[in-house]
Enzyme design. Structure first.
Site, short mmCIF file in Angstrom:
data_model
loop_
_atom_site.label_atom_id
_atom_site.label_comp_id
_atom_site.label_asym_id
_atom_site.label_seq_id
_atom_site.Cartn_x
_atom_site.Cartn_y
_atom_site.Cartn_z
N THR A 1 0.86 -1.23 0.03
CA THR A 1 -0.03 -0.11 0.08
C THR A 1 0.86 1.22 0.19
OG1 THR A 1 -1.93 1.01 0.84
CG2 THR A 1 -0.32 0.27 2.47
N CYS B 1 -2.71 7.74 7.95
CA CYS B 1 -3.27 6.29 7.86
C CYS B 1 -2.54 5.27 8.39
CB CYS B 1 -3.72 5.99 6.43
SG CYS B 1 -5.05 6.78 5.76
N HIS C 1 -5.53 -0.71 4.92
CA HIS C 1 -5.19 0.78 4.79
C HIS C 1 -6.09 1.46 5.54
CE1 HIS C 1 -3.32 3.93 2.32
NE2 HIS C 1 -3.97 4.69 3.32
#
Lengths: 212, 165
Positions: B26, B32, B49
């Site tokens: 990711t 995040c 995520h």
């Protein structure tokens, strides 16, 4: 269905005009600051997924230089001024007359960052004051903050409010371009991301019904 | 055989799983958190995520489970078990939760990174999944890639280089 998915073409056109007025004023300010002609393209308004929005800035781990401003007042939201790092180097060199300042590799000069912030301050101020005049809403920019990092990491900061409501964002994107640049087409983006509740306020201020 | 390595890409507020010899990635984690849960014996790993700490923050109707720490970890765990992972063998690694911008003012929204990290840890503890390694906080974005065969999490940053944890 969330508000984002209920928007009609009329709403999108209004938001486009909002972007046009704001960014137009900011482009003029930038032209004066740098003594160069800066043009802007017609803004686009898109209802995008998070990933699509980040794609507009070049993709999740594409490195960008960005100034972030939180909009406070009657229609709060987030604003980003996003540029390729080499473009910021060039702008800041023009502003300061110091050709040793670059943003391609860390560590970045403190003087350079502060000039970049000042540029962000002037641009966001002119964007917001135009917006505020147009809508007669009271809007103030926060103190700007700068970062040179991955586009995904930077832009998701502007999605926090919205992401609690919707999996889509309304992004008002305006592309700036320098005229007669011998450096090829280098583009900067203005992203305006109003908070979910702000859309209604913007439309009301302009006399348009939300459910139109 | 020169076969291209399969890379499973996980988007923002998204989750997925991978089996060796594939890897899972990711990109552009800021506030995040990227959390990997894996079973090294099975060469199986899942990555989420996570964008927000708690699904009680959700104001809309449709709930995207991958977006919130509490729902994402439960969902990831269910999928991994269904795919044959052994609960007792599961371990976790995590990265992200940065504070990209500094503000003198600013309330909870500005602290979203640290809050995401806390929330992910709380959920992992709830399911008794040990955290083997982490690279969280700071002010920088991260792109992470996990290899379910070696169990290594590769972390790339713009300003602080590359490392494996």
């Amino acid at each position: 269905m969330s508000f984002v998915e209920r928007l009609s073409q009329v709403h999108l056109d209004i938001l486009k005009e909002v972007g046009n007025i704001g960014a137009g004023n900011a482009a003029t300010a930038l032209s004066q600051l740098l003594n160069r002609t800066i043009n802007l393209e017609i803004p686009t308004v898109q209802v995008a997924t998070y990933d699509e929005m980040v794609e507009l800035a070049g993709g999740s781990d594409h490195v960008v230089a960005a100034v972030y401003i939180r909009i406070e007042g009657e229609a709060p939201g987030n604003m980003f001024f996003v540029l390729p790092p080499e473009q910021v180097s060039y702008f800041v060199q023009l502003m300061t007359g110091d050709s040793t300042i670059t943003f391609e590799e860390p560590p970045y000069s403190e003087m350079g960052i502060s000039a970049f912030l000042e540029m962000g301050n002037i641009l966001s101020g002119s964007y917001l004051s135009a917006l505020s005049d147009f809508t007669r809403l009271n809007l103030q920019p926060s103190v700007p903050s700068a970062s040179i990092d991955m586009a995904g990491a930077i832009l998701t900061m502007g999605l926090i409010e919205l992401s609690q409501v919707s999996d889509h964002v309304i992004v008002i994107d305006t592309i700036l371009e320098e005229e007669n640049s011998d450096r090829g087409k280098i583009r900067g983006h203005f992203f305006l991301l109003p908070d979910p509740d702000s859309f209604e306020k913007i439309f009301q201020a302009l006399g348009v019904n939300v459910d139109e | 055989m020169n076969k291209l390595k399969e890379v499973v890409k996980v988007g923002i507020a998204d989750l997925n799983i991978v089996r060796a010899p594939g890897v899972i990635r990711t990109s552009g984690l800021g506030s995040c958190v990227g959390v990997v849960i894996y079973d090294l014996n099975q060469h199986l790993a899942g990555l989420a995520h996570v964008m927000l700490p708690d699904s009680s923050l959700a104001k809309g109707n449709a709930l995207n489970k991958a977006k919130y720490a509490d729902t994402a970890i439960k969902e990831l765990l269910d999928i991994l078990i269904e795919e044959g992972a052994k609960k007792y063998a599961l371990k976790a690694k995590m990265a992200g939760g940065a504070q990209m911008f500094q503000f003198s003012s600013g309330g909870d929204m500005m602290r979203i990174g640290p809050r995401n990290v806390e929330a992910v840890k709380k959920q992992l503890e709830r399911f008794r999944i040990p955290i083997v390694a982490e690279d969280v906080g700071g002010r920088n974005g991260r792109t992470i890639e996990f290899n379910p065969e070696s169990g290594m999490l590769n972390i790339r940053t713009v300003n602080l280089g590359v490392k494996d944890i």
